[in-house]
Scaffold this motif. Structure first.
Motif, PDB file in Angstrom:
ATOM      1  N   ALA A  48     -42.981  46.398  50.840  1.00  0.00           N
ATOM      2  CA  ALA A  48     -44.215  46.026  51.552  1.00  0.00           C
ATOM      3  C   ALA A  48     -45.249  47.155  51.501  1.00  0.00           C
ATOM      4  CB  ALA A  48     -43.895  45.668  52.999  1.00  0.00           C
ATOM      5  N   ALA A  49     -44.787  48.382  51.216  1.00  0.00           N
ATOM      6  CA  ALA A  49     -45.678  49.530  51.039  1.00  0.00           C
ATOM      7  C   ALA A  49     -44.871  50.619  50.358  1.00  0.00           C
ATOM      8  CB  ALA A  49     -46.179  50.040  52.386  1.00  0.00           C
ATOM      9  N   THR A  50     -45.536  51.450  49.541  1.00  0.00           N
ATOM     10  CA  THR A  50     -44.819  52.574  48.928  1.00  0.00           C
ATOM     11  C   THR A  50     -45.809  53.636  48.505  1.00  0.00           C
ATOM     12  OG1 THR A  50     -43.042  53.152  47.374  1.00  0.00           O
ATOM     13  CG2 THR A  50     -44.760  51.714  46.517  1.00  0.00           C
ATOM     14  N   LYS A  51     -45.393  54.897  48.559  1.00  0.00           N
ATOM     15  CA  LYS A  51     -46.240  55.990  48.054  1.00  0.00           C
ATOM     16  C   LYS A  51     -45.387  57.224  47.772  1.00  0.00           C
ATOM     17  CE  LYS A  51     -47.607  57.330  52.767  1.00  0.00           C
ATOM     18  NZ  LYS A  51     -48.709  57.410  53.742  1.00  0.00           N
ATOM     19  N   LYS A  52     -45.863  58.017  46.818  1.00  0.00           N
ATOM     20  CA  LYS A  52     -45.195  59.283  46.476  1.00  0.00           C
ATOM     21  C   LYS A  52     -45.980  60.402  47.139  1.00  0.00           C
ATOM     22  CE  LYS A  52     -43.563  61.826  42.427  1.00  0.00           C
ATOM     23  NZ  LYS A  52     -43.635  61.878  40.956  1.00  0.00           N
ATOM     24  N   ILE A  53     -45.286  61.235  47.913  1.00  0.00           N
ATOM     25  CA  ILE A  53     -45.980  62.306  48.647  1.00  0.00           C
ATOM     26  C   ILE A  53     -45.165  63.600  48.629  1.00  0.00           C
ATOM     27  CG2 ILE A  53     -47.293  60.823  50.244  1.00  0.00           C
ATOM     28  CD1 ILE A  53     -45.069  61.260  52.307  1.00  0.00           C
ATOM     29  N   GLN A  54     -45.858  64.706  48.831  1.00  0.00           N
ATOM     30  CA  GLN A  54     -45.193  65.994  49.042  1.00  0.00           C
ATOM     31  C   GLN A  54     -45.250  66.271  50.541  1.00  0.00           C
ATOM     32  OE1 GLN A  54     -43.633  68.580  47.018  1.00  0.00           O
ATOM     33  NE2 GLN A  54     -43.184  69.271  49.105  1.00  0.00           N
ATOM     34  N   LEU A  55     -44.098  66.327  51.198  1.00  0.00           N
ATOM     35  CA  LEU A  55     -44.068  66.605  52.639  1.00  0.00           C
ATOM     36  C   LEU A  55     -44.389  68.067  52.898  1.00  0.00           C
ATOM     37  CD1 LEU A  55     -40.793  64.776  53.787  1.00  0.00           C
ATOM     38  CD2 LEU A  55     -43.150  64.098  54.264  1.00  0.00           C
ATOM     39  N   GLU A  96     -35.748  72.455  54.283  1.00  0.00           N
ATOM     40  CA  GLU A  96     -36.015  73.125  52.991  1.00  0.00           C
ATOM     41  C   GLU A  96     -35.856  72.128  51.834  1.00  0.00           C
ATOM     42  OE1 GLU A  96     -37.284  75.987  52.273  1.00  0.00           O
ATOM     43  OE2 GLU A  96     -37.191  76.723  54.335  1.00  0.00           O
ATOM     44  N   PHE A  97     -34.781  71.354  51.905  1.00  0.00           N
ATOM     45  CA  PHE A  97     -34.522  70.391  50.833  1.00  0.00           C
ATOM     46  C   PHE A  97     -35.613  69.326  50.773  1.00  0.00           C
ATOM     47  CE2 PHE A  97     -32.617  66.263  49.702  1.00  0.00           C
ATOM     48  CZ  PHE A  97     -32.578  66.493  48.338  1.00  0.00           C
ATOM     49  N   MET A  98     -36.008  68.815  51.932  1.00  0.00           N
ATOM     50  CA  MET A  98     -36.975  67.703  51.947  1.00  0.00           C
ATOM     51  C   MET A  98     -38.363  68.125  51.478  1.00  0.00           C
ATOM     52  SD  MET A  98     -35.378  64.940  52.605  1.00  0.00           S
ATOM     53  CE  MET A  98     -36.674  63.758  53.000  1.00  0.00           C
ATOM     54  N   ILE A  99     -38.655  69.446  51.509  1.00  0.00           N
ATOM     55  CA  ILE A  99     -39.961  69.918  51.019  1.00  0.00           C
ATOM     56  C   ILE A  99     -39.840  70.554  49.629  1.00  0.00           C
ATOM     57  CG2 ILE A  99     -40.847  70.219  53.372  1.00  0.00           C
ATOM     58  CD1 ILE A  99     -40.560  73.237  53.047  1.00  0.00           C
ATOM     59  N   SER A 100     -38.654  70.453  49.018  1.00  0.00           N
ATOM     60  CA  SER A 100     -38.439  71.112  47.725  1.00  0.00           C
ATOM     61  C   SER A 100     -39.119  70.378  46.562  1.00  0.00           C
ATOM     62  CB  SER A 100     -36.936  71.250  47.450  1.00  0.00           C
ATOM     63  OG  SER A 100     -36.345  69.971  47.275  1.00  0.00           O
ATOM     64  N   GLY A 101     -39.640  69.180  46.814  1.00  0.00           N
ATOM     65  CA  GLY A 101     -40.338  68.408  45.783  1.00  0.00           C
ATOM     66  C   GLY A 101     -40.829  67.114  46.398  1.00  0.00           C
ATOM     67  N   PRO A 102     -41.568  66.322  45.621  1.00  0.00           N
ATOM     68  CA  PRO A 102     -42.106  65.081  46.175  1.00  0.00           C
ATOM     69  C   PRO A 102     -41.023  64.057  46.543  1.00  0.00           C
ATOM     70  CG  PRO A 102     -42.654  65.298  43.842  1.00  0.00           C
ATOM     71  CD  PRO A 102     -41.994  66.574  44.247  1.00  0.00           C
ATOM     72  N   VAL A 103     -41.388  63.159  47.441  1.00  0.00           N
ATOM     73  CA  VAL A 103     -40.514  62.063  47.853  1.00  0.00           C
ATOM     74  C   VAL A 103     -41.289  60.750  47.688  1.00  0.00           C
ATOM     75  CG1 VAL A 103     -39.243  63.483  49.535  1.00  0.00           C
ATOM     76  CG2 VAL A 103     -41.249  62.174  50.293  1.00  0.00           C
ATOM     77  N   VAL A 104     -40.551  59.644  47.651  1.00  0.00           N
ATOM     78  CA  VAL A 104     -41.200  58.323  47.613  1.00  0.00           C
ATOM     79  C   VAL A 104     -40.808  57.584  48.897  1.00  0.00           C
ATOM     80  CG1 VAL A 104     -41.339  56.097  46.432  1.00  0.00           C
ATOM     81  CG2 VAL A 104     -41.288  58.217  45.107  1.00  0.00           C
ATOM     82  N   VAL A 105     -41.814  57.322  49.744  1.00  0.00           N
ATOM     83  CA  VAL A 105     -41.536  56.609  51.003  1.00  0.00           C
ATOM     84  C   VAL A 105     -41.968  55.162  50.846  1.00  0.00           C
ATOM     85  CG1 VAL A 105     -41.650  58.599  52.545  1.00  0.00           C
ATOM     86  CG2 VAL A 105     -43.735  57.396  51.995  1.00  0.00           C
ATOM     87  N   SER A 106     -41.138  54.252  51.355  1.00  0.00           N
ATOM     88  CA  SER A 106     -41.417  52.818  51.212  1.00  0.00           C
ATOM     89  C   SER A 106     -41.063  52.078  52.490  1.00  0.00           C
ATOM     90  CB  SER A 106     -40.580  52.206  50.084  1.00  0.00           C
ATOM     91  OG  SER A 106     -40.758  52.899  48.870  1.00  0.00           O
ATOM     92  N   VAL A 107     -41.819  51.003  52.739  1.00  0.00           N
ATOM     93  CA  VAL A 107     -41.438  50.043  53.769  1.00  0.00           C
ATOM     94  C   VAL A 107     -40.749  48.888  53.049  1.00  0.00           C
ATOM     95  CG1 VAL A 107     -42.249  48.464  55.563  1.00  0.00           C
ATOM     96  CG2 VAL A 107     -43.409  50.673  55.217  1.00  0.00           C
ATOM     97  N   LEU A 108     -39.493  48.634  53.425  1.00  0.00           N
ATOM     98  CA  LEU A 108     -38.727  47.527  52.846  1.00  0.00           C
ATOM     99  C   LEU A 108     -38.700  46.393  53.854  1.00  0.00           C
ATOM    100  CD1 LEU A 108     -35.672  49.539  51.447  1.00  0.00           C
ATOM    101  CD2 LEU A 108     -37.842  48.999  50.307  1.00  0.00           C
ATOM    102  N   GLU A 109     -38.899  45.179  53.357  1.00  0.00           N
ATOM    103  CA  GLU A 109     -38.991  44.028  54.253  1.00  0.00           C
ATOM    104  C   GLU A 109     -38.036  42.936  53.792  1.00  0.00           C
ATOM    105  OE1 GLU A 109     -43.000  42.746  55.857  1.00  0.00           O
ATOM    106  OE2 GLU A 109     -42.542  41.127  54.461  1.00  0.00           O
TER     107      GLU A 109
END
Ligand code: GDP
Length: 137
Positions: free
Chosen positions: A33-40, A63-76
């Motif tokens: 339903a939504a998705t984006k690639k971001i650097q936290l 440390e791990f979660m900021i070590s590179g970009p992530v893809v966050v999504s809303v799944l429906e």
């Protein structure tokens, strides 16, 4: 329709398996339903995982979660929260059932490929953390 939040973590993004993981969701009947690639930022990662702030692994997790970009999504979809948790497999990939995302793509308990909301209440909080309602459709 239920909604849940998924994060494809830095290890899986670095391995270039974003599409393969999103395919697992769609194949299981969940809709993106939504998705984006971001650097936290550090502050965002600390805020997102605030419930774990007192745990001994909190520093490593941030440390791990900021070590590179992530893809966050809303799944429906129907039972989206539980369905996503089932697709993910156990937190420790060594204990994850064969055929789950963590069994197939994760290396260790911290580099474990994906995050998924663990309750409907947390799903709502986590979706609002990353997305405005107008960006979910
Ligand atoms: P999840 O809901 O399956 O992601 O698991 P939890 O909510 O219990 O933990 C959140 C995240 O913290 C996990 O996905 C792991 O990345 C990390 N984590 C949990 N336990 C440990 C641990 O013992 N050591 C380390 N380094 N990370 C952990």
């Amino acid at each position: 329709m239920e909604q849940t939040l998924s994060i494809i973590k830095p290890d899986a993004v670095a391995k270039n398996v974003v599409g393969k993981i999103l395919d697992r969701f769609e194949t299981a009947g969940l809709r993106i339903a939504a998705t984006k690639k971001i650097q936290l930022s550090r502050a965002e990662a600390e805020a997102f995982y605030a419930v774990h702030a007192q745990r001994p692994f909190f520093g490593e997790l941030v440390e791990f979660m900021i070590s590179g970009p992530v893809v966050v999504s809303v799944l429906e979809g129907e039972n989206a929260m539980t369905k996503n948790r089932d697709l993910m497999g156990a937190t420790n990939p060594k204990e994850a059932e064969a055929g789950t995302i963590r069994a197939d793509f994760a290396e260790s308990i911290d580099a474990n490929a994906v995050h998924g909301s663990d309750s409907l209440e947390n799903a709502s909080i986590e979706i609002n953390f990353f997305f405005a309602q107008k960006d979910i459709c």
